[in-house]
Design a protein around this motif. Structure first.
Motif, short mmCIF file in Angstrom:
data_model
loop_
_atom_site.label_atom_id
_atom_site.label_comp_id
_atom_site.label_asym_id
_atom_site.label_seq_id
_atom_site.Cartn_x
_atom_site.Cartn_y
_atom_site.Cartn_z
N PHE A 169 -64.07 -106.16 -95.55
CA PHE A 169 -63.25 -105.04 -96.00
C PHE A 169 -64.03 -103.73 -95.92
O PHE A 169 -63.56 -102.74 -95.35
N HIS A 170 -65.23 -103.71 -96.49
CA HIS A 170 -66.03 -102.49 -96.47
C HIS A 170 -66.50 -102.13 -95.06
O HIS A 170 -66.79 -100.95 -94.78
N ARG A 171 -66.57 -103.12 -94.17
CA ARG A 171 -66.96 -102.86 -92.78
C ARG A 171 -65.77 -102.39 -91.93
O ARG A 171 -65.93 -102.09 -90.76
N GLY A 172 -64.59 -102.37 -92.52
CA GLY A 172 -63.41 -101.87 -91.79
C GLY A 172 -62.70 -102.91 -90.97
O GLY A 172 -61.93 -102.56 -90.06
N GLY A 173 -62.92 -104.19 -91.27
CA GLY A 173 -62.27 -105.26 -90.52
C GLY A 173 -63.21 -105.91 -89.52
O GLY A 173 -64.29 -105.39 -89.23
N TRP A 174 -62.80 -107.06 -88.99
CA TRP A 174 -63.66 -107.82 -88.10
C TRP A 174 -63.87 -107.16 -86.74
O TRP A 174 -64.92 -107.29 -86.13
N LYS A 175 -62.87 -106.43 -86.25
CA LYS A 175 -62.87 -105.98 -84.87
C LYS A 175 -64.13 -105.24 -84.46
O LYS A 175 -64.74 -105.55 -83.43
N ASN A 176 -64.53 -104.26 -85.23
CA ASN A 176 -65.70 -103.46 -84.89
C ASN A 176 -66.83 -103.60 -85.90
O ASN A 176 -67.67 -102.71 -86.04
N SER A 177 -66.84 -104.73 -86.59
CA SER A 177 -67.79 -104.88 -87.70
C SER A 177 -69.21 -105.20 -87.25
O SER A 177 -70.18 -104.90 -87.95
N ASN A 178 -69.35 -105.87 -86.10
CA ASN A 178 -70.67 -106.35 -85.64
C ASN A 178 -71.38 -107.14 -86.73
O ASN A 178 -72.60 -107.07 -86.88
N ALA A 179 -70.62 -107.89 -87.49
CA ALA A 179 -71.15 -108.54 -88.68
C ALA A 179 -72.23 -109.57 -88.37
O ALA A 179 -73.17 -109.73 -89.14
N SER A 180 -72.10 -110.29 -87.25
CA SER A 180 -73.09 -111.32 -86.95
C SER A 180 -74.36 -110.74 -86.33
O SER A 180 -75.39 -111.42 -86.29
N GLU A 181 -74.29 -109.50 -85.84
CA GLU A 181 -75.47 -108.86 -85.25
C GLU A 181 -76.20 -107.97 -86.26
O GLU A 181 -77.42 -107.81 -86.18
N SER A 182 -75.46 -107.37 -87.18
CA SER A 182 -76.07 -106.41 -88.13
C SER A 182 -75.86 -106.82 -89.57
O SER A 182 -75.93 -105.99 -90.47
N GLY A 183 -75.59 -108.10 -89.81
CA GLY A 183 -75.32 -108.57 -91.16
C GLY A 183 -76.56 -108.68 -92.02
O GLY A 183 -77.69 -108.60 -91.54
N ASP A 201 -85.12 -111.29 -84.68
CA ASP A 201 -83.82 -110.74 -84.29
C ASP A 201 -82.67 -111.37 -85.08
O ASP A 201 -81.55 -111.52 -84.57
N ALA A 202 -82.91 -111.72 -86.34
CA ALA A 202 -81.88 -112.36 -87.16
C ALA A 202 -80.70 -111.42 -87.37
O ALA A 202 -80.86 -110.24 -87.67
N GLY A 203 -79.49 -111.96 -87.19
CA GLY A 203 -78.29 -111.15 -87.31
C GLY A 203 -77.57 -111.26 -88.62
O GLY A 203 -76.83 -110.36 -89.01
#
Length: 355
Positions: free
Chosen positions: A84-98, A127-129
């Motif tokens: 939610f705070h990242r603005g949704g999955w589409k542009n979140s890059n969650a697995s790279e910058s988590g 390089d942990a994501g």
């Protein structure tokens, strides 16, 4: 073992997040209780989550609850992530910058909890994501907890997809050992769940495309590359694909993820057709259809014979969708304390609470 049913446990506590990601409270910690493992009642505080993270990304997913080995307190661990705070999955890059940290709470009574704290478990992985979907298991022989989670790392990857499972050990959930690459497959590996069964084997299930059930007597054994089929008790051995007992082609990673193994209390363990007690529960999250958890019972995790498995079609999970959570057997006193503390402000429930 700390998470299994005991002679004095009579109910269950389910910790989870709703997964809707439409508001900040969707990615927080919710509770539900049950007396029989079939009918679940959601607990809330004025309609809000029981626990909310104020650290890291200010959101938590994939919660897991552990009863301490000494029986005196509890640890609740979760993924530090807010889509939610990242603005949704589409542009979140969650697995790279988590976040490479876990969010941890502690409690002595399941009602009063410490403030959430971050514990970094994965930053030393090159390089942990991220550090996602943590679980923990008390290893009695070593007097320590084995904590495992998924991290994406191109630099530390050996085969296939760079999302793999790592583990570290701890005795207090404050100081952790260095992470060890534990599972590295051709496909991404996430959401691993593990218990030690009555036959002495450790069993695990993962979302790895095939949904393979594996077992070993050495939980620290590393699995890299193809599945091992040698049945060496010192290594993780592929026992069968989960779809086999049911002959259902949709019981694969395309449709199911987020597995969770747990124990039923002895009083709730129904007999299979042979008369053996179905003491093991295994739930899968139906992520493709969005229909929540699909629950199963088993009397023998090492068997792919349908006689030892059943789809638990009588389970009612309550009004709130439950995603990527954990179930812990609890005592009658713990059940009543949770009911009194968290149902008082929310008398409207999906079912009539008993007990």
């Amino acid at each position: 073992m700390s998470e299994r049913a005991q002679s004095n446990t009579t109910g269950y506590l389910f910790v989870y997040f709703t997964g809707l990601e439409k508001k900040s409270t969707d990615e927080q910690i919710y509770f539900a209780i049950s007396h029989d493992g079939c009918v679940w009642n959601d607990l809330q505080t004025d309609g809000n989550p029981i626990l909310s993270s104020t650290v890291g990304e200010r959101g938590v997913r994939d919660s897991f609850l552990v009863r301490a080995a000494d029986g005196k307190h509890f640890y609740l661990i979760a993924t530090d992530l807010s889509i939610f705070h990242r603005g949704g999955w589409k542009n979140s890059n969650a697995s790279e910058s988590g976040s490479t940290s876990l969010v941890i709470w502690e409690s002595e009574d399941l009602v009063h909890w410490t403030a959430p704290r971050l514990v970094d478990v994965a930053s030393t992985i090159p390089d942990a994501g991220m550090a996602w979907a943590p679980e923990a298991l008390w290893i009695e022989s070593d007097q320590q907890y084995m904590v495992y989670w998924s991290t994406r790392s191109e630099a530390d990857n050996h085969v296939g997809d760079p999302t793999n499972v790592y583990y570290a050990t701890t005795t207090d959930f404050e100081v952790f050992s260095d992470p060890v690459l534990w599972i590295d497959r051709e496909h991404s590996v996430i959401d691993t769940t593990m218990i030690q069964a009555d036959d002495g084997y450790f069993y695990r299930a993962s979302q790895d495309g095939m949904l393979m059930i594996e077992r070993t007597k050495n939980p620290y054994a590393v699995s890299i590359g193809e599945y091992n089929h040698s049945d060496d008790p010192k290594q993780w051995t592929a026992v069968y694909e989960f779809k086999k007992p049911f002959a259902n082609p949709q019981y694969i990673g395309e449709y199911l993820e987020g597995p969770e193994l747990f124990f039923y209390n002895p009083s709730d363990a129904r007999p299979d057709p042979t008369g053996a007690a179905m003491i093991y529960g295994l739930m899968w999250d139906q992520h493709k259809t969005g229909n929540g958890y699909l629950p199963f019972r088993s009397s023998d995790l090492g068997s792919s014979d349908p006689i030892h498995w059943e789809l638990a079609s009588d389970v009612d999970f309550g009004s709130l969708k439950k995603r990527h959570g954990a179930i812990l057997p609890i005592t009658e006193d713990e059940y009543k304390r949770l009911k009194t503390s968290f149902l008082r402000e929310n008398p409207a429930s999906s079912h009539e609470i008993q007990g």
